[in-house]
Write an enzyme that holds these catalytic residues in place. Structure first.
Site, PDB file in Angstrom:
ATOM      1  N   CYS A  32       1.021  -1.600   0.021  1.00 41.13           N
ATOM      2  CA  CYS A  32      -0.132  -0.275   0.021  1.00 41.13           C
ATOM      3  C   CYS A  32       0.791   0.818  -0.028  1.00 41.13           C
ATOM      4  CB  CYS A  32      -1.192  -0.120   1.141  1.00 41.13           C
ATOM      5  SG  CYS A  32      -2.498   1.167   1.042  1.00 41.13           S
TER       6      CYS A  32
ATOM      7  N   HIS B 128      -2.907  -5.427   2.519  1.00 40.42           N
ATOM      8  CA  HIS B 128      -2.395  -5.151   4.438  1.00 40.42           C
ATOM      9  C   HIS B 128      -3.047  -6.243   4.866  1.00 40.42           C
ATOM     10  CE1 HIS B 128      -2.016  -0.595   4.458  1.00 40.42           C
ATOM     11  NE2 HIS B 128      -2.906  -0.838   3.965  1.00 40.42           N
TER      12      HIS B 128
END
Ligand code: GLN
Length: 244
Positions: free
Chosen positions: A94, A194
């Site tokens: 990310c 994530h």
């Protein structure tokens, strides 16, 4: 055999337990009798990345992503670029994935000139792309399904110099439009996924370990592990997401 793993910017890019990925790398090495060491390199950390065998960078919020810029300019950006070109395996999640690209314009209009190690850029939006998602790795990375969790305002667009990491089956991926997820270049694996990405996806973890071992020793003898619990959890999650 031993892998020296570097966790870059654990002090600022530290969302959602991304650190669990390092535990997974460690366990899957140790269960096979292979060695592991970890070095955390925070902002201002001195060591050059060339001393390591695999680098992990987690995700962060927009504010932390701007805090990093000075450190990147002071030399870390050039260090990352040269490690990438030298074939260092990276797992970047990310915010850590976005920073390897050319730039990120946050939702409130702040320009983050990034390091351009990867041919991609990111545009922020208030409207976030959130949820459990599934993508399929490209055949050269084994083609397995990866179960992830994404939460990003940024929309990432790939240039011609990188390939996608995978194709979205359920969820949004890079931008919610073109069906791509993440990026691959040399031994870099960038993703929006994530949290415990590697514990949920043991084949992907082993792919990364194999890259690092092959680069260091010229071979990667990764004996199969007993992954029954992981496989049962994966089957349940794939069914729940309608991606089985
Ligand atoms: N701040 C970035 C975005 O919203 C990255 C977020 C993250 O790492 N979860 O796109």
């Amino acid at each position: 055999m031993e892998l020296k793993i570097c966790h870059l910017y654990p002090d600022v890019l530290n969302l959602y337990g991304d650190r669990g990925n390092i535990l997974c790398l460690r366990r899957r090495l140790e269960w096979r009798g292979l060695g592991f060491s970890l070095t955390e390199l925070p902002l201002g950390g001195g060591d050059a990345l060339g001393a390591f065998d695999l680098v992990f960078i987690g995700g962060g919020q927009d504010f932390e992503q701007t805090v990093l810029l000075e450190d990147l300019r002071r030399g870390r950006g050039a260090d990352i670029r040269s490690a990438v070109e030298d074939g260092m395996p990276f797992l970047c999640v990310c915010g850590g994935y976005q920073l390897l690209g050319r730039s990120y314009r946050t939702a409130d209009g702040q320009e983050c000139p990034y390091i351009g190690a990867l041919d991609l850029y990111t545009l922020g939006s208030e409207d976030r792309l959130i949820g459990n998602y599934v993508f399929q790795l490209e055949p050269e990375d084994g083609g397995s399904l990866v179960i992830g969790f994404e939460n990003h305002g940024g929309r990432t667009y790939l240039g011609s110099g990188v390939r996608p990491l995978g194709r979205v089956r359920k969820g949004y991926g890079n931008n919610g439009e073109d069906g791509t997820e993440g990026a691959r270049y040399k031994n870099v694996f960038g993703t929006y996924s994530h949290g415990p990405l590697l514990p949920k996806n043991p084949a992907f973890c082993d792919r990364l370990l194999a890259c690092a071992l092959e680069r260091k020793y010229g071979r990667a003898d990764l004996e199969p592990l007993e992954d029954a619990a992981e496989e049962a959890a994966r089957a349940g999650m794939l069914a729940r997401l309608g991606a089985d």
